[in-house]
Structures are given as structure tokens and as C-alpha cells.
Write a protein that holds these residues in place. Structure first.
Motif, short mmCIF file in Angstrom:
data_model
loop_
_atom_site.label_atom_id
_atom_site.label_comp_id
_atom_site.label_asym_id
_atom_site.label_seq_id
_atom_site.Cartn_x
_atom_site.Cartn_y
_atom_site.Cartn_z
N ARG A 57 -7.45 -90.55 24.72
CA ARG A 57 -6.38 -90.06 25.66
C ARG A 57 -6.67 -90.27 27.12
NH1 ARG A 57 -4.73 -84.29 23.42
NH2 ARG A 57 -4.99 -84.01 25.49
N GLU B 232 -1.84 -98.65 36.71
CA GLU B 232 -0.65 -99.18 36.67
C GLU B 232 0.25 -98.84 37.61
OE1 GLU B 232 0.83 -99.82 32.75
OE2 GLU B 232 -0.79 -100.71 32.10
N LYS B 233 0.54 -97.30 37.77
CA LYS B 233 1.30 -96.57 38.52
C LYS B 233 0.90 -96.75 39.97
CE LYS B 233 1.34 -91.92 39.09
NZ LYS B 233 1.63 -90.80 38.79
N SER C 97 -4.78 -93.94 41.73
CA SER C 97 -5.00 -94.84 40.83
C SER C 97 -6.38 -95.65 41.04
CB SER C 97 -3.98 -96.08 41.13
OG SER C 97 -3.97 -96.63 42.30
N LEU D 38 -5.58 -95.83 32.57
CA LEU D 38 -4.60 -96.94 32.59
C LEU D 38 -3.40 -96.82 33.12
CD1 LEU D 38 -5.58 -98.85 28.99
CD2 LEU D 38 -6.46 -99.41 31.49
N TRP D 39 -2.83 -95.61 32.82
CA TRP D 39 -1.34 -95.32 33.27
C TRP D 39 -1.48 -95.15 34.70
CZ3 TRP D 39 0.50 -90.61 35.27
CH2 TRP D 39 2.05 -90.41 35.27
N GLN D 40 -2.42 -94.41 35.21
CA GLN D 40 -2.60 -94.08 36.63
C GLN D 40 -2.82 -95.29 37.46
OE1 GLN D 40 -4.11 -90.86 38.72
NE2 GLN D 40 -2.32 -89.80 37.60
N LEU E 60 -6.29 -93.92 28.05
CA LEU E 60 -4.76 -94.37 28.36
C LEU E 60 -4.34 -93.58 29.87
CD1 LEU E 60 -3.63 -93.86 24.59
CD2 LEU E 60 -3.86 -95.85 25.99
N ARG E 61 -4.64 -92.51 29.82
CA ARG E 61 -4.09 -91.84 31.10
C ARG E 61 -4.69 -92.48 32.47
NH1 ARG E 61 -6.67 -87.16 30.92
NH2 ARG E 61 -5.58 -86.25 29.25
#
Length: 188
Positions: free
Chosen positions: A165, A175-176, A143, A171-173, A168-169
Motif C-alpha cells: 500500500r 503521478e499527481k 511528489s 506512485l499515486w503521489q 502504491l501511495r
């Protein structure tokens, strides 16, 4: 009581033949018969080599593998299958595993034959052997790396008004990994 060690065979350490590499090395051009040698090395030391012959000219394309395993000669063919690309340009190549008859993009050599990963029992990827603590630590550092990537001046976040994409990936990482507090990492 802790789980006893199993020391599984790791796919990451096995010899591999990849469709992607064969394509990069021009072995999968249409209507040709080409031969060559693949060599593997680790830390500068040769760990294995194999002679291959790729035939995309015949009705049923194949790759012929010729090598020695424990001083025993091995020579067999693995069928190649092509599927039209979803982009309408060219084809996507796959191996057809001689044992499982499954399409795959990589063949692994464990026990002397190059086969699909599901043909082997008890094998794992390296990441599957990590403990819970190591996986959490890896997720946190992934992250941090994703957050740094977003702030790279050449990183494209939007294209034609829509988020990319990769953005977005990232951002997802981020947040994770944000769900893991640094204090939690210190108490591991």
C-alpha cells in the motif's frame, strides 16, 4: 477584488486530547481507574495543563477533565465508547462528544470546552488556509518526497508478489505531482 481576511481559528493550534496518546500512556487499560496531568507546551513554554481521571472500570467508561479556563474552574465528564477491533484483538476506544454526541478520536479546546471538531463554527485546519499556489507547490514537493522514498534501499515495494500500500501511495503521489511542470511553478 480579493477575498477579505477572515483569520479563522485553527484546529492545529488548539489544545487537543487524543485517544491515541492516552492509549500510548496506558490510560486506557481495561478495568482500571487512573489519574494524571496532561501538559501542553510550545517552543519550551507551557501553554496549558489539565488534570484527568480515566475510569474504564465502570459500566459506562469516562474521562473526567478538571482544569481552569480564564480563572473559571471547569470539571466535567466525557463518555468513552469501545468498539471491538476488526482484527478480533481488543477494542478501539472513542470519545463521545458531550455536545454533538458523535464518536471521535480527538477533542479540541476552543472556547474553553473539549469537544468534537464539528461543534465549532468557522474553524479550519492550517492546510485549508493555503492559497491555490501554495497548495500546488506543496503537492509538487510531496511528489518529489514520495519519489525519493521509493528509491530508499529499505523501502518495501512488493510483498508476496503484490505491491504494498505504501508503494502504491508513493506512485499515486508521484503521478499527481508529475502533472505540475516546473515551468508552471516558476510562473506562479
Amino acid at each position: 477584488m480579493p477575498k477579505p481576511y477572515t483569520f479563522p481559528t485553527l484546529f492545529d493550534e488548539a489544545l487537543q486530547i487524543s485517544i491515541t496518546k492516552l492509549k500510548v500512556w496506558d490510560y486506557l487499560n481495561p478495568e482500571q481507574i487512573i489519574s494524571g496531568t496532561l501538559t501542553w507546551s510550545s517552543n519550551g513554554n507551557k501553554t496549558g495543563s489539565i488534570s484527568i481521571k480515566v475510569n474504564t472500570q465502570s459500566e459506562q467508561p469516562y474521562i473526567e477533565l478538571d482544569y481552569k479556563y480564564n480563572d473559571e474552574p471547569r470539571n466535567y465528564k466525557v463518555q468513552l465508547v469501545s468498539v471491538p477491533s476488526n482484527l478480533g484483538k481488543g477494542v478501539i476506544w472513542y470519545f463521545l462528544c458531550p455536545q454533538t454526541n458523535k464518536r471521535c478520536r480527538k477533542l479540541y479546546s476552543i472556547g474553553g470546552y473539549f469537544l468534537h471538531r464539528e461543534a465549532f463554527n468557522g474553524c479550519m485546519y492550517t492546510s485549508q488556509t493555503y492559497s491555490k499556489k501554495w497548495r500546488k507547490l506543496a503537492r509538487y514537493f510531496d511528489s518529489v518526497k514520495a519519489a525519493e522514498q521509493v528509491y530508499n534501499p529499505y523501502f518495501k515495494t512488493y510483498y508476496k508478489g503484490k505491491p504494498t500500500r505504501s508503494y502504491l501511495r508513493a506512485l499515486w503521489q508521484t503521478e499527481k505531482g508529475a502533472n505540475i511542470s516546473p515551468l508552471e511553478l516558476l510562473n506562479m
